[in-house]
Every structure is written in C-alpha cells, then in structure tokens.
Design a protein around this motif. Structure first.
Motif, short mmCIF file in Angstrom:
data_model
loop_
_atom_site.label_atom_id
_atom_site.label_comp_id
_atom_site.label_asym_id
_atom_site.label_seq_id
_atom_site.Cartn_x
_atom_site.Cartn_y
_atom_site.Cartn_z
N ALA A 17 1.59 -48.11 38.52
CA ALA A 17 2.11 -49.15 37.63
C ALA A 17 2.55 -48.59 36.28
CB ALA A 17 1.06 -50.24 37.43
N ARG A 18 3.53 -47.72 36.32
CA ARG A 18 4.11 -47.20 35.09
C ARG A 18 5.51 -46.71 35.40
NH1 ARG A 18 4.50 -42.14 32.52
NH2 ARG A 18 4.62 -42.30 30.26
N ASP A 19 6.47 -47.06 34.56
CA ASP A 19 7.85 -46.58 34.70
C ASP A 19 8.34 -46.79 36.14
OD1 ASP A 19 10.25 -45.42 34.02
OD2 ASP A 19 9.51 -43.36 34.20
N PRO A 20 8.56 -48.03 36.56
CA PRO A 20 8.81 -48.33 37.97
C PRO A 20 10.09 -47.76 38.53
CG PRO A 20 9.26 -50.27 36.61
CD PRO A 20 8.57 -49.26 35.72
N LEU A 21 11.03 -47.34 37.68
CA LEU A 21 12.29 -46.78 38.16
C LEU A 21 12.43 -45.30 37.85
CD1 LEU A 21 14.68 -49.68 37.03
CD2 LEU A 21 13.59 -49.36 39.26
N ALA A 22 11.38 -44.67 37.31
CA ALA A 22 11.41 -43.25 36.92
C ALA A 22 12.48 -42.99 35.86
CB ALA A 22 11.62 -42.36 38.13
N ILE A 23 12.67 -43.94 34.98
CA ILE A 23 13.67 -43.77 33.92
C ILE A 23 13.27 -42.67 32.94
CG2 ILE A 23 14.61 -44.93 31.87
CD1 ILE A 23 14.91 -47.43 33.54
N GLU A 24 11.95 -42.54 32.70
CA GLU A 24 11.50 -41.50 31.76
C GLU A 24 11.95 -40.11 32.20
OE1 GLU A 24 7.38 -39.68 29.85
OE2 GLU A 24 7.34 -41.59 30.92
N SER A 25 11.88 -39.84 33.50
CA SER A 25 12.27 -38.52 33.99
C SER A 25 13.76 -38.28 33.80
CB SER A 25 11.90 -38.37 35.47
OG SER A 25 12.67 -39.23 36.29
N ILE A 26 14.56 -39.35 33.79
CA ILE A 26 16.00 -39.22 33.62
C ILE A 26 16.34 -38.87 32.18
CG2 ILE A 26 18.21 -40.41 33.80
CD1 ILE A 26 16.85 -42.22 35.97
N TRP A 27 15.88 -39.72 31.24
CA TRP A 27 16.27 -39.46 29.86
C TRP A 27 15.60 -38.21 29.29
CZ3 TRP A 27 12.59 -39.10 26.19
CH2 TRP A 27 11.44 -39.88 26.28
N SER A 28 14.39 -37.91 29.75
CA SER A 28 13.72 -36.72 29.22
C SER A 28 14.41 -35.44 29.71
CB SER A 28 12.24 -36.71 29.58
OG SER A 28 12.04 -36.68 30.98
N ALA A 29 14.94 -35.45 30.94
CA ALA A 29 15.66 -34.28 31.43
C ALA A 29 16.90 -34.01 30.59
CB ALA A 29 16.05 -34.48 32.90
N VAL A 30 17.59 -35.05 30.19
CA VAL A 30 18.77 -34.88 29.34
C VAL A 30 18.35 -34.47 27.93
CG1 VAL A 30 20.80 -36.03 28.37
CG2 VAL A 30 20.07 -36.56 30.70
N GLY A 31 17.33 -35.13 27.39
CA GLY A 31 16.88 -34.80 26.04
C GLY A 31 16.40 -33.38 25.90
N ARG A 32 15.77 -32.83 26.96
CA ARG A 32 15.25 -31.47 26.89
C ARG A 32 16.37 -30.42 26.86
NH1 ARG A 32 11.22 -31.99 24.26
NH2 ARG A 32 9.26 -32.69 25.18
N LYS A 33 17.59 -30.80 27.15
CA LYS A 33 18.69 -29.86 26.99
C LYS A 33 18.89 -29.50 25.52
CE LYS A 33 21.33 -31.66 30.94
NZ LYS A 33 22.59 -32.37 31.34
N LEU A 34 18.50 -30.44 24.64
CA LEU A 34 18.69 -30.24 23.20
C LEU A 34 17.40 -29.95 22.47
CD1 LEU A 34 21.21 -33.14 22.38
CD2 LEU A 34 21.73 -30.71 22.67
N VAL A 35 16.32 -30.64 22.82
CA VAL A 35 15.06 -30.56 22.07
C VAL A 35 13.99 -29.97 22.98
CG1 VAL A 35 13.34 -31.83 20.74
CG2 VAL A 35 15.74 -32.59 20.74
N GLY A 36 13.55 -28.76 22.65
CA GLY A 36 12.64 -28.05 23.54
C GLY A 36 11.17 -28.28 23.30
N ASN A 37 10.78 -28.75 22.12
CA ASN A 37 9.35 -28.81 21.83
C ASN A 37 8.83 -30.17 21.40
OD1 ASN A 37 10.83 -28.46 19.38
ND2 ASN A 37 9.02 -27.68 18.33
N LEU A 38 9.59 -30.95 20.66
CA LEU A 38 9.07 -32.21 20.15
C LEU A 38 8.92 -33.23 21.27
CD1 LEU A 38 11.08 -32.57 16.82
CD2 LEU A 38 8.84 -31.53 17.18
N THR A 39 8.05 -34.21 21.05
CA THR A 39 7.86 -35.31 22.00
C THR A 39 8.23 -36.61 21.30
OG1 THR A 39 5.56 -35.80 21.41
CG2 THR A 39 5.93 -34.02 22.99
#
Length: 405
Positions: A17-39
């Motif tokens: 019961a968390r992130d039912p569409l796995a959206i976090e994995s989508i946007w975080s994969a794109v964001g990690r192209k630019l930001v390597g360490n911050l959360t």
C-alpha cells in the motif's frame, strides 16, 4: 550507499500500500540524471551543518567507539543543536520541532537516546542520522555505517569550527556530554551557533561541497552552473522548480544535455499528475459500474493534452505511460481505466500484495479506498498547473539558494 528510512513507516500500511503505480521510480530515475546525492527531504543547508558537526562530535576523542556510543553522541549533538536554535529563535525548519519545543518549556532538557530525551519518535531514523547521511556520503563527506568523516568532511568541519570558535566548540562538547542541559547554559552559545549557521562564507563552502563534490556527475555540475545563472536573474523569493526549468530550457547559458532532461521533466510531470489524479479518484468509486466511470472520466478529458515528447530510452514503466498518454489523447476513458488498473495490479503483485482496484463483474471493487477525491473539471489545466513530483530539483534549488541568502 547508506540505508535511509523515510518519514513514512511502511509497516503501518497494508502490504503493497504505497505508490500504487510506481510513479516514484519513474520521476526519481529522471531526476537522478541531474542530481546524484540529494533526496526529497535534504533541502536545508543548516541541517547539513548540524549533521556534519554531529558526526564530528560523535567520533571526537576516540578512534574505536562502538556504534551504540557513536549514535548516542550523535543524538546528543543533534538535540543540543535543536535547543540552541530554539534559544536563538531559529526553530522554523527544525526536525523534531514539536517535541523539542515541548521540552524547551522546561527548565532542563534531557540529552541522550532514552525516550525522554529524543526529539522525534525515532530520532535515528527520522532525524539527521537517518535522513541526511545518504547525501553526505554520496558527496564524499562521510563514510561507513557509523557516519565517520572523510578527509573532505574533516576539512569542511575544520572550517565550521574555525568560524564557530574552538572555545565555543569545547563548550558545546561539555554541554552535550551532560545528562541534561539547562536554559541558562544556552544563551551565549546560542548566539554564536546561530551566527555559524547563517555565516555566508560557510554556506558557500557547504553548498559547493554538496553540489560540486569531486565525484559529482558532469550533468550535476552543469546543473549547478545553470542554477547560479538563474539565481542571479530570478526575483523569486522561493526556489520554484517549474520557473527554473522553464527558464533553463531556453537559456543560452545552460548545457544542452541539462536542457534536454529538463524538457523531459516539463513534459513528463503532467503525465504523472494525470495518472495519480485519476487513480486516486478511482479509489473512491467502490461499487460503481465500468460504464459510469468511463462516462464521468470521458467528460473531463477534452482535447489531447499530454505531449508524447517525454519518452526517452530506459525510462521505467514507459509502456504504461505510453498507453496512458495515447488513451488520454484519444479520449478513450475505458482504456485509461484499464491501463491504470493493469499497472496497479502489476506493481502491487511484484511487491507480493493484492491489487488496490479490481472488477467484480462490471463493478469496481476498491481494497485501499480514500476518504476524499474528485476529478477536476478541467483535467488538462489541473495536470499542467500542478507540480506534484520533485525530481530532486526542489532540494537542489533550495541548497543552491542558501549560498545567496
């Protein structure tokens, strides 16, 4: 990488019961192209300063402390720093503010790992030890599960202590060693501590160490340069990701590869907002017929409004997003619902849980309902106005802005 626990304790939720569409994995994969360490939560420069000082204090005076001893000392340093900030009226962004303020009403505040002293329900998990360590390790400032400073971390904390004053640091250590600290012991030290956290020279050094560290990927360094140009011309009082991205994609000063990722983010954000908006709405439609749901959704779709240009090789769940985009732009509400339910079933199944949404005949059954949800009258406008996912850029802009505060 260090294991970091988020503010959300998934043990309190149903399985899957968390992130039912796995959206976090989508946007975080794109964001990690630019930001390597911050959360998403590491957005305060002053928290990073306190975390580094807590690491310094935790290991000071011994090379062979047990992990329990290191954690105890770290917690004490974080607690003492919280009370110094309260004394200096710098509590607005404090982690554990509610408990710290309640403790601060007393004449004496306990320090340590016992329940009475902790300023969060679990200080190690939800405080600086848990939330800020991953970014510090990736930046090469700490290492190991015991958060030991590296050579770069030692050099940075040396600069912090030079600004703070070695006599003040000695006093900090004396107070942190006590079982409790009294308010009258804080006033003089609090002024110096507040001055340290607000020192512009130290902020510049910290920002550079966090955003332009030796191992930073080239696109992060290029992003930092772009942000510096933007901050020089932006009149915004806060760090708006949308405003920065829109400026950067047309700015001649910005690296072309950074622009390409930012264009993808601007096009992808409405797709993710759309997916989440509709699935949350479905979670409140238990018992309704498929035809009724399709009719309600179809009336809100309007003209094509999701641009397909967000797609890039290697994007997680790209097939789902393509199907969703095509169905939305074609006005096929039934296919939209099918796409969302299939994605939810696949995601929760991979986690060993049951789908949140399923059909019984032609009736929708909801296993994980929500109390309130509705479809905006104009879905297109809503999806292009909302900014629900950070791509880690909010934290990056917030830290970068600290250099100019």
């Amino acid at each position: 990488m260090l294991t970091v626990l988020s503010l959300l304790d998934d043990r309190l939720r149903p399985k899957g019961a968390r992130d039912p569409l796995a959206i976090e994995s989508i946007w975080s994969a794109v964001g990690r192209k630019l930001v390597g360490n911050l959360t998403t939560v590491t957005s305060r420069a002053d928290h990073f300063m306190v975390a580094l000082l807590a690491c310094r204090y935790a290991h000071e005076g011994s090379r062979s402390r047990s992990l329990d001893d290191v954690q105890e000392r770290y917690a004490r340093a974080e607690q003492l720093a919280a009370y110094l900030r309260l004394e200096a009226s710098l509590e607005a962004s404090l982690l554990g503010r509610q408990l710290a303020v309640a403790n601060f009403r007393r004449d004496s505040m306990a320090l340590g790992m016992h329940k009475k002293a902790q300023i969060l329900s679990n200080q190690l998990s939800y405080g600086l030890w848990g939330l800020y360590s991953s970014a510090l390790q990736e930046a090469g400032l700490i290492k190991g599960s015991d958060r030991r400073l590296t050579c770069a971390g030692i050099a940075l904390t040396d600069a912090l202590l030079e600004t703070f004053g070695l006599s003040q640091w000695q006093r900090f250590g004396e107070l942190a060693t006590q079982g409790a600290v009294r308010k009258e012991q804080l006033s003089q030290l609090a002024r110096r501590f507040a001055a340290l956290l607000n020192d512009q020279g130290m902020r510049k050094k910290l920002v550079s160490a966090l955003l332009r560290y030796a191992g930073a990927r080239p696109l992060q360094v290029a992003l930092y340069e772009a942000v510096q140009h933007w901050l020089a011309v932006s009149a915004e009082p806060s760090a708006s990701v949308r405003s920065f991205a829109r400026w950067a994609v047309d700015a001649h000063q910005v690296d072309a590869q950074v622009q390409d990722v930012l264009k993808q983010i601007l096009l992808l954000q409405p797709v993710l907002v759309f997916a989440n908006t509709v699935v949350v709405w479905l979670q409140r439609q238990n018992g309704r017929a498929r035809s009724e749901l399709a009719n309600d959704l179809h009336s809100r779709l309007g003209e094509p409004f999701l641009h397909p240009g967000w797609d890039r090789p290697g994007l997680p769940h790209a097939g789902f997003l393509r199907g969703l985009t095509d169905a939305a732009n074609d006005g096929d509400a039934g296919q939209l619902i099918d796409q969302l339910m299939a994605q939810n079933g696949a995601v929760t199944g991979a986690r060993g849980g049951a789908a949140w949404l399923h059909w019984e005949g032609d009736r929708l059954r909801v296993r994980v309902p929500v109390d309130r949800a509705s479809l905006p009258e104009n879905l297109a406008a809503h999806c292009h106005q909302a900014w629900d996912y950070s791509f880690f850029l909010h934290a990056f802009l917030s830290i970068a802005r600290a250099e100019h505060a």
